[in-house]
Design a protein around this motif. Sequence first.
Motif, PDB file in Angstrom:
ATOM      1  N   ILE A   1      45.151  55.633-100.191  1.00 56.37           N
ATOM      2  CA  ILE A   1      43.746  55.393-100.549  1.00 56.37           C
ATOM      3  C   ILE A   1      43.519  53.899-100.785  1.00 56.37           C
ATOM      4  O   ILE A   1      42.499  53.327-100.363  1.00 56.37           O
ATOM      5  N   ARG A   2      44.473  53.233-101.456  1.00 58.78           N
ATOM      6  CA  ARG A   2      44.357  51.792-101.686  1.00 58.78           C
ATOM      7  C   ARG A   2      44.299  51.029-100.363  1.00 58.78           C
ATOM      8  O   ARG A   2      43.604  50.018-100.231  1.00 58.78           O
ATOM      9  N   LEU A   3      45.014  51.568 -99.355  1.00 57.08           N
ATOM     10  CA  LEU A   3      45.047  50.907 -98.042  1.00 57.08           C
ATOM     11  C   LEU A   3      43.850  51.277 -97.170  1.00 57.08           C
ATOM     12  O   LEU A   3      43.758  50.851 -96.015  1.00 57.08           O
ATOM     13  N   GLY A   4      42.948  52.138 -97.700  1.00 55.74           N
ATOM     14  CA  GLY A   4      41.712  52.436 -96.964  1.00 55.74           C
ATOM     15  C   GLY A   4      41.560  53.857 -96.460  1.00 55.74           C
ATOM     16  O   GLY A   4      40.594  54.160 -95.758  1.00 55.74           O
TER      17      GLY A   4
ATOM     18  N   ASP B   1      42.248  54.531 -85.709  1.00 49.77           N
ATOM     19  CA  ASP B   1      43.647  54.690 -86.147  1.00 49.77           C
ATOM     20  C   ASP B   1      44.353  55.783 -85.349  1.00 49.77           C
ATOM     21  O   ASP B   1      45.500  55.620 -84.914  1.00 49.77           O
ATOM     22  N   PHE B   2      43.665  56.924 -85.139  1.00 54.79           N
ATOM     23  CA  PHE B   2      44.280  58.046 -84.422  1.00 54.79           C
ATOM     24  C   PHE B   2      44.533  57.683 -82.962  1.00 54.79           C
ATOM     25  O   PHE B   2      45.602  57.970 -82.403  1.00 54.79           O
ATOM     26  N   THR B   3      43.559  57.036 -82.320  1.00 56.53           N
ATOM     27  CA  THR B   3      43.700  56.657 -80.911  1.00 56.53           C
ATOM     28  C   THR B   3      44.857  55.670 -80.719  1.00 56.53           C
ATOM     29  O   THR B   3      45.644  55.784 -79.771  1.00 56.53           O
ATOM     30  N   GLU B   4      44.957  54.709 -81.627  1.00 54.63           N
ATOM     31  CA  GLU B   4      46.059  53.739 -81.545  1.00 54.63           C
ATOM     32  C   GLU B   4      47.418  54.442 -81.670  1.00 54.63           C
ATOM     33  O   GLU B   4      48.371  54.113 -80.946  1.00 54.63           O
TER      34      GLU B   4
ATOM     35  N   GLN C   1      34.440  56.329 -87.553  1.00 55.01           N
ATOM     36  CA  GLN C   1      34.810  55.301 -86.575  1.00 55.01           C
ATOM     37  C   GLN C   1      36.206  54.730 -86.840  1.00 55.01           C
ATOM     38  O   GLN C   1      37.019  54.598 -85.920  1.00 55.01           O
ATOM     39  N   ASP C   2      36.494  54.399 -88.104  1.00 54.14           N
ATOM     40  CA  ASP C   2      37.813  53.841 -88.440  1.00 54.14           C
ATOM     41  C   ASP C   2      38.925  54.863 -88.229  1.00 54.14           C
ATOM     42  O   ASP C   2      40.030  54.526 -87.795  1.00 54.14           O
ATOM     43  N   GLN C   3      38.630  56.123 -88.560  1.00 56.57           N
ATOM     44  CA  GLN C   3      39.623  57.186 -88.395  1.00 56.57           C
ATOM     45  C   GLN C   3      39.972  57.366 -86.917  1.00 56.57           C
ATOM     46  O   GLN C   3      41.149  57.514 -86.562  1.00 56.57           O
TER      47      GLN C   3
ATOM     48  N   ALA D   1      34.402  69.022 -87.822  1.00 55.99           N
ATOM     49  CA  ALA D   1      35.737  68.768 -88.397  1.00 55.99           C
ATOM     50  C   ALA D   1      35.656  67.660 -89.446  1.00 55.99           C
ATOM     51  O   ALA D   1      34.943  66.674 -89.275  1.00 55.99           O
ATOM     52  N   LEU D   2      36.410  67.855 -90.520  1.00 51.41           N
ATOM     53  CA  LEU D   2      36.586  66.827 -91.551  1.00 51.41           C
ATOM     54  C   LEU D   2      38.014  66.321 -91.438  1.00 51.41           C
ATOM     55  O   LEU D   2      38.949  67.121 -91.391  1.00 51.41           O
ATOM     56  N   TYR D   3      38.178  65.005 -91.409  1.00 47.82           N
ATOM     57  CA  TYR D   3      39.511  64.434 -91.188  1.00 47.82           C
ATOM     58  C   TYR D   3      39.951  63.550 -92.353  1.00 47.82           C
ATOM     59  O   TYR D   3      39.136  62.884 -93.003  1.00 47.82           O
ATOM     60  N   GLU D   4      41.256  63.573 -92.589  1.00 52.52           N
ATOM     61  CA  GLU D   4      41.921  62.646 -93.498  1.00 52.52           C
ATOM     62  C   GLU D   4      43.041  61.999 -92.687  1.00 52.52           C
ATOM     63  O   GLU D   4      44.035  62.651 -92.365  1.00 52.52           O
ATOM     64  N   VAL D   5      42.856  60.736 -92.304  1.00 54.35           N
ATOM     65  CA  VAL D   5      43.781  60.061 -91.388  1.00 54.35           C
ATOM     66  C   VAL D   5      44.619  59.048 -92.178  1.00 54.35           C
ATOM     67  O   VAL D   5      44.067  58.124 -92.782  1.00 54.35           O
TER      68      VAL D   5
END
Length: 562
Positions: A530-533, A304-307, A299-301, A501-505
């Motif tokens: 990673i620190r930023l989430g 971020d991608f949509t924005e 959901q968070d990914q 699909a596996l994502y790293e955003v």
Amino acid sequence: MATKIGEMLLKGNLITQEQLRTALETQKKTRERIGSILVKAGFIKEPELLSFLGRQFNIPVVELSKYEINPEVVRLLPEDMVQKNLALPINRVGAKLIVAVADPSNMAILDAIGFKTGYAVELVLASEKEITAAINKFFDQSLEFKDIISELDDELEVVREEEVDVSELERGVDDAPVVKLVNFILTDAIKRRSSDIHIEPYEKEFRVRYRVDGVLYEVMRPPLKMRNAICSRIKILASLDIAERRLPQDGRIKLKIGKGREMDFRVSVLPTIYGEKTVLRLLDKSTLQLDMSKLGFEQDQLKDFTEAIHRPHGMVLVTGPTGSGKTTTLYSALSDLNKTSDNISTCEDPVEFNFAGINQVQIKEEIGLTFAASLRSFLRQDPDIIMVGEIRDYETAEIGVKAALTGHLVLSTLHTNDAPSTVTRLLNMGIEPFLVSTSLHLVLAQRLARRVCAHCSEEIKVPPKALSDAGMKPDRLKHTRLLRGKGCDECNETGFRGRVALYEVMPVREEIKDLVLRGGSALDIKREAIRLGMKTLRQTGLTKVEEGVTTLEEILRVTAPD
């Protein structure tokens, strides 16, 4: 050896001398095994034959129809060796390979299989009918393929067809064998949900493999003499030069499948030392998933991608190896952005799917139509959104970055292992750090993992140490419900059906921009992200394992440790 079994049955008073003589005369004509002939003639029942042979040779009898055969073990032996000897590997226990045979008198097969596989061989006895059914199931050598090969003549005629229709291909009974075989390969690959077909010539053999859910499986071995004819046939369908056999060629085949459905095959021909290898990529627009919420984003990914893609300008990069689904992700973004109020242009190599309302350009480097040349032209066409199929060099990267800085949204792909290393890749290409930090809004890395088959999934226990070694946090270990597929007809006994699909955003936030300007390494950028989430590919994969979508082994196969 066959006579030996017949004589043993005679001594055991299970058949008569006359029955054995009749069976031996039949064998001279048909070349079948003596046991099979006796059963077919009704001289002995198959359970009775198997029970007797099991006692005589001290070999256990198994019912293959009720036995859980390991599909990976089956393919330890080549199909022709399995067919010729009716000897099928069915399981592996440590260094021991269990092989089902129909003829226990053929003890030479023990040494041959041991030499071929490197395992100690233990034989079990099974009916010829069940072994043959299992061979057809796992190697899928259909009767249609065998019939085509049996019709093969030394003279092979190739027929030119301008437009191809699948229904016509399947009805082409009177065509030359090579035409029928190519038609069969194309239609069979579609039925099996393949993404690629590999047709490969070697010194003494010729094989066809399909890639299904990201993994290659061998499906057939046509006669070696067919290699040039098959390649020529595919070249004709793809409008390539059949006389040119020294240089690589690329083309396309379009098939009509039923009403309103089309299948494209992207064809690549590459000269090798033993002939031309042909690879066909299947592009099925009807299965293209353009709903971003169904691709596999957390959901968070997705937020971020949509924005990032709805910003009026800037650059969004999607990264990953070939075949990781980058194009699908970009097409999903374009589908979401496709409005009459925006001018969208793409340059691709090749254009995989056509979209109404989007101006798509096919790259042709041989005439100078490169990514950089297309980009320059786009900037004179009043664009709002630009998609570049791939950033391969400094020139393309420079124009893309400058376009992102001058009021355009630029989407593109890059080949890197993860999201943080994409920044250093752009810097290594020669782009200035201040340009990267101001133009780049988001980087998305992705992989594809196979989904557990929903028809045969079962819950399993995995040692907590294996999960913690993979990177799962201790607080999640007790609550993890793991699934795997047992293997069924729906998934072709693999336990997997479809992919996720596996994502790293990685949004490029102010902290990361400062790191770029200060010359931070890819590792520094990763730690800060990673620190930023940011969730890494491995962590995203482990979440899919927790949800029962895929398996731990699959995640370890497609993602690197953090």
